[in-house]
Design a protein around this motif. Structure first.
Motif, PDB file in Angstrom:
ATOM      1  N   MET A   1      31.763 -11.439  -3.839  1.00 21.08           N
ATOM      2  CA  MET A   1      31.753  -9.776  -3.842  1.00 21.08           C
ATOM      3  C   MET A   1      30.824  -9.249  -4.647  1.00 21.08           C
ATOM      4  O   MET A   1      30.686  -9.526  -5.980  1.00 21.08           O
ATOM      5  CB  MET A   1      32.982  -9.287  -4.064  1.00 21.08           C
ATOM      6  N   ASP A   2      29.829  -8.588  -4.230  1.00 22.68           N
ATOM      7  CA  ASP A   2      28.850  -7.892  -5.259  1.00 22.68           C
ATOM      8  C   ASP A   2      29.609  -6.697  -5.798  1.00 22.68           C
ATOM      9  O   ASP A   2      30.589  -6.154  -5.389  1.00 22.68           O
ATOM     10  CB  ASP A   2      27.420  -7.517  -4.778  1.00 22.68           C
ATOM     11  N   ILE A   3      28.797  -5.992  -6.797  1.00 23.61           N
ATOM     12  CA  ILE A   3      29.342  -4.842  -7.598  1.00 23.61           C
ATOM     13  C   ILE A   3      29.796  -3.580  -6.582  1.00 23.61           C
ATOM     14  O   ILE A   3      30.732  -3.108  -6.725  1.00 23.61           O
ATOM     15  CB  ILE A   3      28.479  -4.509  -8.736  1.00 23.61           C
ATOM     16  N   GLY A   4      28.792  -3.519  -5.575  1.00 19.05           N
ATOM     17  CA  GLY A   4      29.266  -2.501  -4.691  1.00 19.05           C
ATOM     18  C   GLY A   4      30.297  -2.702  -4.105  1.00 19.05           C
ATOM     19  O   GLY A   4      31.161  -1.622  -3.689  1.00 19.05           O
ATOM     20  N   LYS A   5      30.841  -3.538  -3.441  1.00 18.08           N
ATOM     21  CA  LYS A   5      32.094  -4.001  -2.790  1.00 18.08           C
ATOM     22  C   LYS A   5      33.216  -3.814  -3.676  1.00 18.08           C
ATOM     23  O   LYS A   5      34.199  -3.297  -3.340  1.00 18.08           O
ATOM     24  CB  LYS A   5      32.072  -5.404  -2.351  1.00 18.08           C
ATOM     25  N   VAL A   6      33.081  -4.301  -4.990  1.00 12.76           N
ATOM     26  CA  VAL A   6      34.040  -3.853  -6.021  1.00 12.76           C
ATOM     27  C   VAL A   6      34.361  -2.442  -6.167  1.00 12.76           C
ATOM     28  O   VAL A   6      35.454  -1.928  -6.225  1.00 12.76           O
ATOM     29  CB  VAL A   6      33.656  -4.637  -7.385  1.00 12.76           C
ATOM     30  N   ILE A   7      33.151  -1.554  -6.401  1.00 16.33           N
ATOM     31  CA  ILE A   7      33.408  -0.265  -6.604  1.00 16.33           C
ATOM     32  C   ILE A   7      34.058   0.218  -5.347  1.00 16.33           C
ATOM     33  O   ILE A   7      34.909   1.281  -5.559  1.00 16.33           O
ATOM     34  CB  ILE A   7      31.856   0.360  -6.624  1.00 16.33           C
ATOM     35  N   ARG A   8      33.875  -0.038  -4.128  1.00 23.68           N
ATOM     36  CA  ARG A   8      34.365   0.587  -3.142  1.00 23.68           C
ATOM     37  C   ARG A   8      35.821   0.106  -3.022  1.00 23.68           C
ATOM     38  O   ARG A   8      36.745   1.041  -2.616  1.00 23.68           O
ATOM     39  CB  ARG A   8      33.700  -0.135  -1.695  1.00 23.68           C
TER      40      ARG A   8
END
Length: 347
Positions: A1-8
């Motif tokens: 999971m990249d940082i964008g998915k973590v943020i979402r």
């Protein structure tokens, strides 16, 4: 999971819209949208504010070590299992915490660590199991949020079992809701819940319903396997499966008719004159047992629909009409025993 998915993921858990998050960080809404869709990454000076806003650590936000192959997870679990055989539980527990800190978003690892430590703490007399309740349950809670249905189900199962042991029935009920209504274990657990609460009649009814439902599933599975064996002309296997169908019917107390009905398809496919006559007579003699399960002690708490008056007599007539007229029994036409059997039936 990249940082964008973590943020979402954590933005939604925090109940924030992209616009609200952007306003609090002093950036534009399209910027947040781009992060979450992987088109860009937040500037390094925004990482700490984002982590604070989402109530997560920087390590979780960055997710450097989240992705693990199943083989890697298995190897780490083997390491813990080996340690449990030679080290104090507390030392293994500390090693487990290190692993989870390194891979904080790998729910497959977290769940399996929780399972192995949970089991060992309960069977090791030298360990105070309650000391680890909070941490192990928190790991199960993490696994409960995973996208993998099996991981969620297993985590819910463990949490349900924990609160059932603690006799916190209200909390146990909460985790029971995580099971699919199609999952037979949901009914089993509900029966256990009734049993623990002293609601024995309700518990019996649930367990009996599970038995009756599972009989139907087993019966259908065996019948389809038998039919495939017949199509392949593997009559030895077909007979074996038909006998098993009969055994299952006997175990579940469904009635003599259900015990012998499947063998008719086999002997008919074999064109076995002697056995066809034998099985046909057994069926006709036992039509009255078609609904014997209604009288079985196995299902005494269940309620069944009333049998329509005259239904069994119609079954007998239809059965005999088939024996007389169905082309499938044409190989029996010249057999004297069959003729006597057909002619001996009186409507």
């Amino acid at each position: 999971m990249d940082i964008g998915k973590v943020i979402r993921k954590y933005r939604k858990e925090a109940g924030l819209t992209q616009e609200e998050m952007a306003n609090r960080l002093g950036v534009t809404t399209p910027a947040v949208n781009k992060w979450e869709n992987g088109y860009s990454n937040p500037d390094i000076e925004l990482l700490a504010p984002i982590a604070r806003l989402l109530h997560i650590s920087l390590e979780t936000l960055m997710s450097f070590h989240e992705e693990l192959a199943p083989s890697e997870v298995a190897e780490m679990i083997r390491e813990l299992d080996s340690m449990l055989d030679s080290e104090d539980f507390e030392k293994v527990y500390e090693r487990a915490i290190e692993m989870i800190r390194e891979y904080p978003n790998c729910n497959a690892l977290i769940w399996q660590i929780a399972v192995i430590l949970d089991a060992r703490r309960l069977c090791d007399d030298s360990v105070d199991p309650e000391k680890y309740d909070e941490q192990i349950n928190s790991w199960y809670e993490m696994a409960l949020q995973d996208e993998n249905e099996e991981i969620r189900r297993c985590a819910a199962d463990s949490l349900f079992g924990y609160y059932l042991r603690k006799k916190d029935y209200e909390k146990a009920e909460v985790y029971l809701r995580h099971f699919s209504d199609k999952d037979p274990m949901k009914k089993i657990h509900r029966g256990r819940l009734y049993e623990m609460k002293g609601e024995k009649e309700s518990a019996y009814k649930v367990f009996e319903d599970v038995l009756f439902s599972e009989y139907q599933i087993l019966n259908f599975a065996f019948i389809h396997m038998m039919n495939m064996a017949i199509e392949e002309k593997d009559f030895k296997r077909a007979r074996d499966l038909a006998e098993k169908i009969g055994t299952i019917a006997a175990v579940f107390e469904m009635g003599k008719y259900h015990e012998c009905m499947s063998m008719l398809d086999v002997v008919c496919a074999e064109k076995n004159i002697e056995d066809t006559c034998k099985v046909a007579e057994q069926l006709l003699e036992n039509v009255d047992t078609l609904f014997d399960f209604r009288k079985s002690e196995l299902y005494r708490h269940m309620q069944f629909k009333e049998v329509e008056p005259g239904f069994l007599e119609r079954v007998k007539k239809d059965l005999m009409q088939g024996f007389r007229n169905d082309e499938a029994y044409s190989y029996m036409a010249e057999d004297e025993a069959w003729k006597n059997f057909i002619n001996g039936f009186r409507e």
